[in-house]
Design a protein around this motif. Sequence first.
Motif, PDB file in Angstrom:
ATOM      1  N   LEU A 118       0.881  -2.918  -1.133  1.00 24.71           N
ATOM      2  CA  LEU A 118       1.567  -4.002  -2.005  1.00 24.71           C
ATOM      3  C   LEU A 118       1.925  -5.275  -1.351  1.00 24.71           C
ATOM      4  CD1 LEU A 118       3.285  -1.829  -4.985  1.00 24.71           C
ATOM      5  CD2 LEU A 118       1.054  -3.126  -5.345  1.00 24.71           C
ATOM      6  N   GLY A 122       0.250  -8.912  -1.675  1.00 19.70           N
ATOM      7  CA  GLY A 122       1.085  -9.853  -2.088  1.00 19.70           C
ATOM      8  C   GLY A 122       1.120 -11.093  -1.054  1.00 19.70           C
ATOM      9  N   CYS A 161       7.920  -6.052  -3.057  1.00 20.58           N
ATOM     10  CA  CYS A 161       6.854  -5.478  -3.990  1.00 20.58           C
ATOM     11  C   CYS A 161       7.313  -3.982  -4.446  1.00 20.58           C
ATOM     12  CB  CYS A 161       5.228  -5.467  -3.222  1.00 20.58           C
ATOM     13  SG  CYS A 161       4.713  -7.052  -3.045  1.00 20.58           S
ATOM     14  N   ALA A 183       8.547 -11.924  -8.281  1.00 21.97           N
ATOM     15  CA  ALA A 183       7.968 -11.175  -7.189  1.00 21.97           C
ATOM     16  C   ALA A 183       7.156 -12.194  -6.353  1.00 21.97           C
ATOM     17  CB  ALA A 183       6.934 -10.011  -7.769  1.00 21.97           C
TER      18      ALA A 183
END
Length: 202
Positions: A118, A122, A161, A183
Amino acid sequence: MTAERPRRDWRDTVAEAADLALLGLVVAVAALPLLTLAPAVATAAAALHDRSVTGSWPPARTSLARFGRALPAGAAVSAVALAVAALLAADLLALATGRVPGGGPALAVTAVVVAAVLGYAGLVAVAVGRTGGRGWRSAARHTARTCARHPGAWAAAAGACGLATLLAALVTPVAVPILGGYALAALHALDARRRSAVPEPS
């Protein structure tokens, strides 16, 4: 003599928080067809990049144009991302319910792997945002090199994340899309801090 920058107060903080919440909601709506997930995230990342550079959000027409340009390649990226997410979720579920041996240690290792994936994804989205929402392949390669050179930044992104995922499991479902905007903003801030601390080679 240089003019002093205006001091921010609580109203600026509230306005920015509302903007990020709205951004998360817009991304969630745009990603409803699922294959539009990557284009929606890319467009949001590009908008956040503009916000950090110019101090204002891009016009809606600009964001719509970026979304349209991101659709062809973004649909393929969405399909890959959803397939990986489904596999990791099935693995976590199998470990958590005891259908696969390994118990707590295997579950913890898998959770760390999920957070790392993740975090990487990201940072790829942030890199795509710097190029106007396009260039997934080059952004993925560039981010892989960045993660290898700066594992601390990768770990911070994974932590952000992971925390967002944990909060998504705890809050009411209606508030989950709002976390997406926060986020993504946190990932932008982490990346900007890394870039300012260690300038990348040209």
